[in-house]
Design a protein around this motif. Structure first.
Motif, short mmCIF file in Angstrom:
data_model
loop_
_atom_site.label_atom_id
_atom_site.label_comp_id
_atom_site.label_asym_id
_atom_site.label_seq_id
_atom_site.Cartn_x
_atom_site.Cartn_y
_atom_site.Cartn_z
N LEU A 68 -60.13 -46.36 105.87
CA LEU A 68 -61.00 -46.97 105.15
C LEU A 68 -59.89 -47.85 104.12
N GLU A 69 -59.44 -49.05 104.12
CA GLU A 69 -58.48 -49.59 103.47
C GLU A 69 -59.06 -50.05 102.04
N LEU A 70 -58.53 -49.50 100.92
CA LEU A 70 -59.03 -49.93 99.49
C LEU A 70 -58.07 -50.93 99.13
N PRO A 71 -58.34 -51.37 97.98
CA PRO A 71 -57.51 -52.74 97.44
C PRO A 71 -56.20 -52.24 97.16
N GLU A 72 -55.27 -53.22 97.14
CA GLU A 72 -53.83 -53.16 97.13
C GLU A 72 -53.53 -52.44 95.65
N ALA A 73 -54.18 -52.77 94.69
CA ALA A 73 -53.47 -52.58 93.32
C ALA A 73 -54.29 -50.99 93.04
N ALA A 74 -53.29 -50.23 92.59
CA ALA A 74 -53.82 -48.76 92.61
C ALA A 74 -54.85 -48.57 91.34
N ASP A 75 -54.83 -49.50 90.63
CA ASP A 75 -56.17 -49.41 89.61
C ASP A 75 -57.18 -49.55 90.42
N GLU A 76 -57.47 -50.48 91.06
CA GLU A 76 -58.67 -50.73 91.97
C GLU A 76 -58.85 -49.63 92.77
N GLN A 245 -41.14 -66.63 82.74
CA GLN A 245 -42.29 -66.58 82.22
C GLN A 245 -43.39 -66.31 83.43
N GLU A 246 -43.44 -66.73 84.60
CA GLU A 246 -44.25 -66.84 85.75
C GLU A 246 -44.30 -65.05 86.18
N SER A 247 -43.21 -64.15 85.72
CA SER A 247 -43.39 -62.96 86.25
C SER A 247 -44.03 -62.27 85.35
N LEU A 248 -44.76 -62.64 84.32
CA LEU A 248 -45.83 -61.88 83.49
C LEU A 248 -47.36 -61.80 84.26
N SER A 249 -47.13 -62.62 85.43
CA SER A 249 -48.43 -62.38 86.57
C SER A 249 -48.02 -61.64 87.65
N TYR A 250 -46.89 -61.23 87.51
CA TYR A 250 -46.53 -60.47 88.74
C TYR A 250 -46.70 -59.08 88.93
N LYS A 251 -47.33 -58.64 90.01
CA LYS A 251 -47.46 -57.54 90.97
C LYS A 251 -46.26 -57.04 91.83
N GLU A 252 -46.38 -56.26 92.64
CA GLU A 252 -45.66 -55.86 93.59
C GLU A 252 -45.15 -56.83 94.64
N GLU A 253 -46.43 -57.52 95.30
CA GLU A 253 -46.48 -58.57 96.19
C GLU A 253 -45.76 -59.90 95.65
N GLU A 254 -46.16 -60.18 94.43
CA GLU A 254 -45.77 -61.50 93.96
C GLU A 254 -44.28 -61.40 93.57
N SER A 255 -43.82 -60.23 93.12
CA SER A 255 -42.29 -60.12 92.93
C SER A 255 -41.30 -59.92 93.99
N ARG A 256 -42.03 -59.26 95.44
CA ARG A 256 -41.57 -59.26 96.51
C ARG A 256 -41.33 -60.68 97.21
#
Length: 419
Positions: A68-76, A245-256
């Motif tokens: 059962l795959e849960l969302p990518e973000a740890a918080d979720e 500035q766009e890095s303020l919206s980055y999670k792991e995948e966006e920065s990767r």
């Protein structure tokens, strides 16, 4: 890939919160503790888990495992698991827990303690074993480890006859000068206000020589001057423009993706970003090193995934056997070779064949061994939320760093003091 032999477990349950330890009495809801299972964990972005589960399922037709795959973000992920466990649901059997959740889940009675003798803990990296302990008891089994790394454009630094930066000053100078010369953004991490931002802030504080909480999580030990120095490293980069500035919206995948697409000179990310980059347009043009710090190599945050058994599972014997199988040496090798995640068996980091294939392994081992866990607290979700919110205000230039850390220390003290 060989399968570990099934284990006859003498340890049975006393109650929903009892452990799988020696001498326990049996209470398994009218079953023998075996049967099909659901393995709930974060999304498998590389697709390597299902083949390992398929092998188990072929050999255990009466103990099938459903992923059962849960969302990518740890918080979720945490939110969904907590909702399930608070409802005392039997749906989840095996839980893939972020290493920082052990204290919270164990303290709440949501996962069962395990018998140490059933696992080869002496063969695993000691820092990752520590993340599976709470109040001296083993509550989970390390499955993957993690430590933040600095990804950098090796081709550009080589052309400039430069070594990768070891200090923040060197990182800043190279990011500004070479970013301008090669028309690249300088540096990025994970700066969206979520768990990733807590990690990036913790690394900045540690790399300046400080800490957030005492090792046992009972005291706030945030030194205001040191914490402000670490936060200023990030805030200054945004003010000066070498952190986009766009890095303020980055999670792991966006920065990767930003690094992989050739937009960044430097990027902080976990080791799982390495494999995809070798199949991208920058293949052969990048390398990794330890995170820089104030006066020398910095300190990463220790990450990773531990496997635990739900206190409400009716199939805890099967769950225990599955965890033994899934964390065995053969599968741990696949964690690295197929999933690009850091394994937890120490010997894999010294395997000459693996080092030839993954030349970053020695650096990764150093990073893991020198990494620190995030603040250990049964109230970690509150701690993380307060940190990420406060740090986000500073990064968005809504509050100065010194005011941010002073307010943060006060908020953390209130959380820790609250029963």
């Amino acid at each position: 890939m060989r399968r570990l032999a099934p284990v006859l477990v003498a340890a049975l349950l006393v109650s929903g919160c009892a452990g799988l330890g020696e001498g326990d009495a049996v209470q398994t809801g009218g079953t023998d503790g075996t049967g099909p299972m659901t393995f709930a964990t974060g999304r498998d972005t590389t697709g390597y888990m299902q083949p390992l589960i398929d092998k188990w399922n072929r050999e255990h037709p009466k103990e099938q495992v459903s992923l059962l795959e849960l969302p990518e973000a740890a918080d979720e992920q945490r939110a969904q698991m907590v909702a399930n466990l608070q409802a005392r649901s039997e749906r989840y059997d095996v839980l893939g827990l972020d290493v920082v959740w052990t204290a919270e889940f164990a303290d709440a009675g949501w996962i069962v303690p395990l018998d140490r003798s059933m696992f080869p803990l002496d063969k695993l990296l000691q820092p990752v074993v520590d993340t599976a302990l709470y109040q001296g008891k083993l509550y989970a089994v390390p499955y993957t480890s993690n430590a933040g790394l600095l990804y950098y454009r090796k081709d550009i630094l080589s052309a400039e006859h430069l070594k990768p930066p070891k200090t923040w000053a060197e990182l800043r100078e190279q990011a500004v000068r070479l970013g301008r010369k090669y028309k690249l953004d300088g540096y990025a991490g994970q700066f969206l206000p979520y768990e990733g931002l807590t990690v990036n802030f913790a690394e900045a504080v540690q790399s300046a020589g400080g800490e957030i909480l005492s090792p046992d999580g009972t005291r706030v030990t945030l030194d205001l001057r040191t914490a402000a120095t670490g936060l200023d490293f990030l805030v200054g980069g945004l003010r000066q423009g070498w952190i986009p500035q766009e890095s303020l919206s980055y999670k792991e995948e966006e920065s990767r993706l930003a690094f992989q697409q050739g937009k960044l000179l430097f990027a902080r990310n976990w080791p799982h970003a390495y494999g995809p980059a070798t199949r991208s347009s920058i293949a052969g043009k990048f390398a990794v090193t330890r995170l820089p710090g104030l006066d020398g190599p910095g300190s990463s945050t220790l990450g990773g995934l531990n496997l635990a058994i739900s206190a409400y599972s009716k199939h805890q014997k099967s769950a225990l056997d599955f965890i033994r199988y899934f964390t065995g040496l053969a599968n741990e090798r696949s964690v690295l070779t197929e999933g690009s995640f850091p394994p937890v068996w120490a010997e894999l980091y010294d395997d000459p064949a693996l080092i030839r294939r993954y030349p970053y392994l020695p650096v990764l081992k150093q990073s893991i061994m020198s990494a620190r866990p995030r603040p250990v607290s049964s109230k970690y979700d509150q701690v993380s939320l307060v940190i990420s919110s406060a740090v986000s205000d500073a990064l968005n230039l809504r509050k100065p760093s010194d005011e941010t850390v002073a307010t943060l220390k006060q908020q953390l003290s209130e959380i820790i003091r609250t029963p």
